[in-house]
Write an enzyme that holds these catalytic residues in place. Structure first.
Site, PDB file in Angstrom:
ATOM      1  N   ASP A  17      -7.653  52.401  -0.507  1.00  0.00           N
ATOM      2  CA  ASP A  17      -6.775  53.209   0.300  1.00  0.00           C
ATOM      3  C   ASP A  17      -6.353  52.693   1.497  1.00  0.00           C
ATOM      4  O   ASP A  17      -6.606  51.516   1.806  1.00  0.00           O
ATOM      5  CB  ASP A  17      -7.751  54.466   0.657  1.00  0.00           C
ATOM      6  CG  ASP A  17      -7.020  55.875   0.639  1.00  0.00           C
ATOM      7  OD1 ASP A  17      -5.901  55.776   0.938  1.00  0.00           O
ATOM      8  OD2 ASP A  17      -7.464  56.845   0.878  1.00  0.00           O
ATOM      9  N   HIS A  23      -8.862  59.808   7.187  1.00  0.00           N
ATOM     10  CA  HIS A  23      -7.618  59.542   7.856  1.00  0.00           C
ATOM     11  C   HIS A  23      -7.994  59.300   9.625  1.00  0.00           C
ATOM     12  O   HIS A  23      -7.497  58.479  10.118  1.00  0.00           O
ATOM     13  CB  HIS A  23      -6.464  60.527   7.594  1.00  0.00           C
ATOM     14  CG  HIS A  23      -6.070  60.594   6.465  1.00  0.00           C
ATOM     15  ND1 HIS A  23      -6.759  61.320   5.517  1.00  0.00           N
ATOM     16  CD2 HIS A  23      -4.689  59.878   5.986  1.00  0.00           C
ATOM     17  CE1 HIS A  23      -5.763  61.052   4.506  1.00  0.00           C
ATOM     18  NE2 HIS A  23      -4.849  60.302   4.616  1.00  0.00           N
TER      19      HIS A  23
END
EC number: 3.2.1.52
Length: 348
Positions: free
Chosen positions: A252, A181
């Site tokens: 993702d 992230h």
């Protein structure tokens, strides 16, 4: 209008006019929901009904509802344990753990389906090496066969409530400390090492009929210079050809820091789709979503469309009220409620 290859998010608990316009774009094929989109089961059911009514065929609605710290919908939903807890139970009583994994999958899917959500991005197939803070207790276990056994049981539970399973994060995110992230993630192991450990749950799940896989934003330089979600070697040669996976491949979130090395949001989407993803996610960045809708040119193949359509599963349960009258659900939810975070089931 057919579905497109993009899965986007929305701002709040109701659709805005901006949301409606964005989701009506032909490039959009799905919506991912977050905690900010949830207030109650009734509100969620109304929201998903409105999203589904926007288009025909209807948009695919997804969420990350794994259990433990990754459970977007909480109040009014059963509290699901972290998957590591099932692994700890498995160390003492494998049969009981497999049963509870199936029950957890059933409860998870039944509640989501009752509120109009098509699928959850679960189960996590990463191995718990004790390295990754972002994976951590989301993983079932360190041993690949234990992960595979529990994940297959959970998938059986999902399927019994009409929901497809999505294994993640291919080919394995558990051996690195980096959080994709916020940073670039590199796993320096050889393919042989990954194959004999991390790929085992994916191979087992594929053989058992896994419908979807989400690729990791992790670079494995011994195999390819590109991270798995942008790598045709990983997605087409290894996943499709070598492992024989015929289901839907999701990226993702393309907004993650580990994906930003691949240029603009449009370039990221193009590279992920060219590498072999069927559907790509863009989350928590409305400006990027609008940029992508205005600049991406992509012909969604009939094969990709068919794979995405297979992720819908079946809507066999039409409301929470109906669900709470079903003996099977009540029994399963009761069993799951008796698991505590220490991994102790009162039935052990």
């Amino acid at each position: 209008m057919s579905l497109g290859p993009l899965m986007l998010d929305i701002a709040g608990t109701e659709l805005t006019e901006t949301d409606r316009v964005r989701l009506s774009h032909p490039l959009v094929g799905g919506v991912i929901l977050f905690a900010r989109n949830y207030a109650s089961p009734a509100q969620l059911a109304g929201l998903t009904a409105e999203i589904h009514a926007l288009r025909y065929p209807s948009l695919l609605i997804a969420v990350d509802q794994e259990g433990g710290r990754v459970q977007r919908f909480r109040d009014g939903f059963a509290r699901l344990p972290p998957m590591r807890v099932l692994g700890e139970i498995c160390d003492r009583n494998p049969d009981r753990a497999h049963h509870l994994a199936s029950q957890a999958g059933y409860v998870l899917a039944a509640e989501l389906k009752a509120c109009g959500v098509d699928l959850s991005f679960t189960p996590v197939l990463d191995l718990d090496y004790g390295q990754s803070c972002v994976i951590g207790d989301r993983a079932f276990h360190r041993e690949p066969q234990v992960v595979a056994d529990l994940a297959c049981a959970l998938m059986n539970g999902l399927q019994s409530a009409g929901m497809a399973a999505v294994g993640k994060h291919f080919p394995g995110h558990g051996a690195i400390r980096a959080d994709t992230h916020v940073e670039t993630a590199i796993d320096t192991r050889s393919y042989t090492d990954i194959e004999k450990e991390d790929l085992i749950p994916f191979r087992r799940m594929i053989d058992a009929g896994l419908s979807g896989i989400m690729a990791a934003h992790v670079i494995y330089p011994a195999i390819d210079q590109h991270s798995a979600g942008f790598s045709s070697r990983w997605l087409q040669r290894i996943l499709r050809h070598d492992l024989g996976f015929e289901g839907c491949i999701f990226s993702d979130d393309l907004g993650m820091q580990a994906a930003r090395n691949y240029g603009s949001i449009t370039r990221r989407a193009e590279q992920a789709l060219q590498a072999g993803c069927d559907m790509v996610l863009v989350c928590n960045d409305a400006d990027a979503a609008d940029e992508l809708l205005g600049s991406l040119h992509w012909e969604f193949s009939a094969a990709s469309l068919a794979r995405v359509e297979c992720m819908r599963g079946q809507h066999m349960i039409h409301s929470m009220a109906q669900l709470h009258e079903m003996e099977r659900f009540l029994q399963a939810a009761d069993e799951i409620s008796k698991i505590d975070p220490a991994g102790i089931s009162v039935s052990l």
